[in-house]
Design a protein around this motif. Structure first.
Motif, PDB file in Angstrom:
ATOM      1  N   UNK B   9      -6.132   7.482   7.572  1.00  0.00           N
ATOM      2  CA  UNK B   9      -5.759   8.530   6.622  1.00  0.00           C
ATOM      3  C   UNK B   9      -5.120   7.932   5.379  1.00  0.00           C
ATOM      4  N   UNK B  10      -4.257   6.916   5.595  1.00  0.00           N
ATOM      5  CA  UNK B  10      -3.605   6.269   4.456  1.00  0.00           C
ATOM      6  C   UNK B  10      -4.649   5.611   3.564  1.00  0.00           C
ATOM      7  N   UNK B  11      -5.588   4.902   4.190  1.00  0.00           N
ATOM      8  CA  UNK B  11      -6.659   4.242   3.445  1.00  0.00           C
ATOM      9  C   UNK B  11      -7.468   5.270   2.655  1.00  0.00           C
ATOM     10  N   UNK B  12      -7.835   6.371   3.315  1.00  0.00           N
ATOM     11  CA  UNK B  12      -8.665   7.389   2.662  1.00  0.00           C
ATOM     12  C   UNK B  12      -7.956   7.999   1.456  1.00  0.00           C
ATOM     13  N   UNK B  13      -6.663   8.344   1.621  1.00  0.00           N
ATOM     14  CA  UNK B  13      -5.977   8.991   0.491  1.00  0.00           C
ATOM     15  C   UNK B  13      -5.789   8.036  -0.679  1.00  0.00           C
ATOM     16  N   UNK B  14      -5.401   6.769  -0.399  1.00  0.00           N
ATOM     17  CA  UNK B  14      -5.189   5.843  -1.523  1.00  0.00           C
ATOM     18  C   UNK B  14      -6.516   5.578  -2.246  1.00  0.00           C
ATOM     19  N   UNK B  15      -7.590   5.414  -1.473  1.00  0.00           N
ATOM     20  CA  UNK B  15      -8.884   5.136  -2.102  1.00  0.00           C
ATOM     21  C   UNK B  15      -9.358   6.349  -2.916  1.00  0.00           C
ATOM     22  N   UNK B  16      -9.223   7.536  -2.349  1.00  0.00           N
ATOM     23  CA  UNK B  16      -9.642   8.746  -3.065  1.00  0.00           C
ATOM     24  C   UNK B  16      -8.850   8.911  -4.359  1.00  0.00           C
ATOM     25  N   UNK B  17      -7.554   8.663  -4.280  1.00  0.00           N
ATOM     26  CA  UNK B  17      -6.684   8.767  -5.451  1.00  0.00           C
ATOM     27  C   UNK B  17      -7.181   7.829  -6.559  1.00  0.00           C
ATOM     28  N   UNK B  18      -7.523   6.618  -6.181  1.00  0.00           N
ATOM     29  CA  UNK B  18      -8.007   5.616  -7.133  1.00  0.00           C
ATOM     30  C   UNK B  18      -9.321   6.065  -7.793  1.00  0.00           C
ATOM     31  N   UNK B  19     -10.249   6.558  -6.991  1.00  0.00           N
ATOM     32  CA  UNK B  19     -11.548   6.997  -7.524  1.00  0.00           C
ATOM     33  C   UNK B  19     -11.358   8.172  -8.482  1.00  0.00           C
ATOM     34  N   UNK B  20     -10.493   9.146  -8.095  1.00  0.00           N
ATOM     35  CA  UNK B  20     -10.274  10.301  -8.958  1.00  0.00           C
ATOM     36  C   UNK B  20      -9.607   9.883 -10.269  1.00  0.00           C
ATOM     37  N   UNK B  21      -8.674   8.926 -10.192  1.00  0.00           N
ATOM     38  CA  UNK B  21      -8.000   8.463 -11.408  1.00  0.00           C
ATOM     39  C   UNK B  21      -8.990   7.792 -12.337  1.00  0.00           C
ATOM     40  N   UNK B  22      -9.928   7.016 -11.761  1.00  0.00           N
ATOM     41  CA  UNK B  22     -10.897   6.327 -12.601  1.00  0.00           C
ATOM     42  C   UNK B  22     -12.013   7.249 -13.061  1.00  0.00           C
ATOM     43  N   UNK B  26     -18.535   3.518 -10.204  1.00  0.00           N
ATOM     44  CA  UNK B  26     -19.201   2.263 -10.544  1.00  0.00           C
ATOM     45  C   UNK B  26     -18.824   1.198  -9.520  1.00  0.00           C
ATOM     46  N   UNK B  27     -19.740   0.260  -9.186  1.00  0.00           N
ATOM     47  CA  UNK B  27     -19.484  -0.712  -8.112  1.00  0.00           C
ATOM     48  C   UNK B  27     -18.195  -1.499  -8.314  1.00  0.00           C
ATOM     49  N   UNK B  29     -15.455  -0.722  -9.935  1.00  0.00           N
ATOM     50  CA  UNK B  29     -14.299   0.153  -9.701  1.00  0.00           C
ATOM     51  C   UNK B  29     -14.117   0.384  -8.206  1.00  0.00           C
ATOM     52  N   UNK B  30     -15.208   0.691  -7.510  1.00  0.00           N
ATOM     53  CA  UNK B  30     -15.133   0.981  -6.082  1.00  0.00           C
ATOM     54  C   UNK B  30     -14.657  -0.232  -5.292  1.00  0.00           C
ATOM     55  N   UNK B  31     -15.139  -1.450  -5.663  1.00  0.00           N
ATOM     56  CA  UNK B  31     -14.755  -2.653  -4.920  1.00  0.00           C
ATOM     57  C   UNK B  31     -13.268  -2.935  -5.083  1.00  0.00           C
ATOM     58  N   UNK B  32     -12.775  -2.854  -6.340  1.00  0.00           N
ATOM     59  CA  UNK B  32     -11.337  -3.064  -6.565  1.00  0.00           C
ATOM     60  C   UNK B  32     -10.543  -2.050  -5.754  1.00  0.00           C
TER      61      UNK B  32
END
Lengths: 109, 162
Positions: B9-22, B26-27, B29-32
């Motif tokens: 859950x922690x991984x999912x929320x931090x990753x989702x937050x990052x994608x929404x902010x960006x 794009x590959x 962005x997603x890899x970082x």
């Protein structure tokens, strides 16, 4: 129409932020000042973000994220400031009629 | 917390937050995002996310959000009234209230909600008690204060994080 609505919401946000500033200036002690500051900045910020989102619909997701982040951290930082002031022994306003926290800490010693 | 899904859950929320902010998938962005989210999950395995302990109760969640905004607007109007009056009519007190919530995220939301509602500010949390600063205190009795300050939010949070 859209820009008018956006301007109205943005202005409402600015008014609440200004009232918060006035509250920080007029309130008598640390805790009442924190109270005035926190509530006004949170609603003022949300309205400012909503106004910006109405004017610039493309920014909506980012603005919602900023609003969410601030909604979580604003009250948190206020709570930490309030606790730090109490632990440091800041004197509350003389009109404060009861201090359950000080009483309980006294009892533990 | 014996939630085996907590790191996911922690991984999912931090990753989702990052994608929404960006705002892009794009590959690069997603890899970082994947690397940083994985690092956060690895170094902070007990980190809390919005989803830790969250039970999917849409009605209670909507009820909580509606109640929260209603209280936030009331808080601002009463504070505006207090601040604009010629004399500042405060009658503050630090009161003790009790909460039945045990989950840390539920308690966090409760303490934050108290801070943003009319005239109250969470100062200290200890065990099942929250110490609250009240600008215009109506009572100093813990039971009455709990009913007045805590009950409204607890009703919803109990269901969501119970």
């Amino acid at each position: 129409m859209q820009s008018l609505l956006g301007a109205i919401v943005l202005t409402a946000g600015a008014v609440f932020l200004a009232l918060g500033g006035l509250g920080v200036w007029r309130m008598p002690d640390t805790w009442t000042r924190i109270q005035a500051g926190t509530k006004a900045t949170t609603l003022g910020m949300i309205l400012s973000m909503a106004g910006a989102a109405i004017l610039m619909p493309g920014w909506t997701i980012k603005l919602v994220l900023i609003a969410l982040f601030l909604m979580f951290t604003n009250p948190l930082s206020s709570q930490v400031l309030a606790r730090a002031a109490h632990r440091a022994g800041v004197k509350p306003d003389p009109r404060t009629r009861f201090d359950a926290l000080a009483a309980d800490e006294e009892a533990k010693r | 917390m014996s939630d085996r899904l907590a790191p996911a859950k922690l991984f999912a929320t931090t990753f989702l937050f990052w994608i929404l902010l960006n705002g892009s998938l794009a590959p690069d962005v997603a890899v970082v995002g994947l690397i940083v989210a994985a690092a956060i999950t690895y170094f902070l395995p007990n980190g809390l996310s919005f989803l830790s302990g969250y039970k999917a109760k849409p009605l209670a969640t909507l009820g909580y959000i509606a109640f929260f905004f209603k209280e936030l607007i009331k808080a601002n109007l009463s504070m505006a009234h207090l601040v604009l009056m010629p004399t500042i009519a405060v009658k503050p007190a630090f009161v003790k209230v009790r909460t039945k919530l045990t989950h840390p995220v539920g308690r966090l939301l409760l303490a934050n909600s108290i801070t943003l509602t009319p005239g109250t500010l969470s100062v200290e949390i200890e065990g099942e008690h929250i110490y609250v600063h009240w600008v215009v205190a109506e009572t100093t009795d813990p039971e009455a204060a709990t009913r007045k300050i805590v009950a409204g939010f607890e009703k919803y949070l109990e269901v969501i994080y119970g």
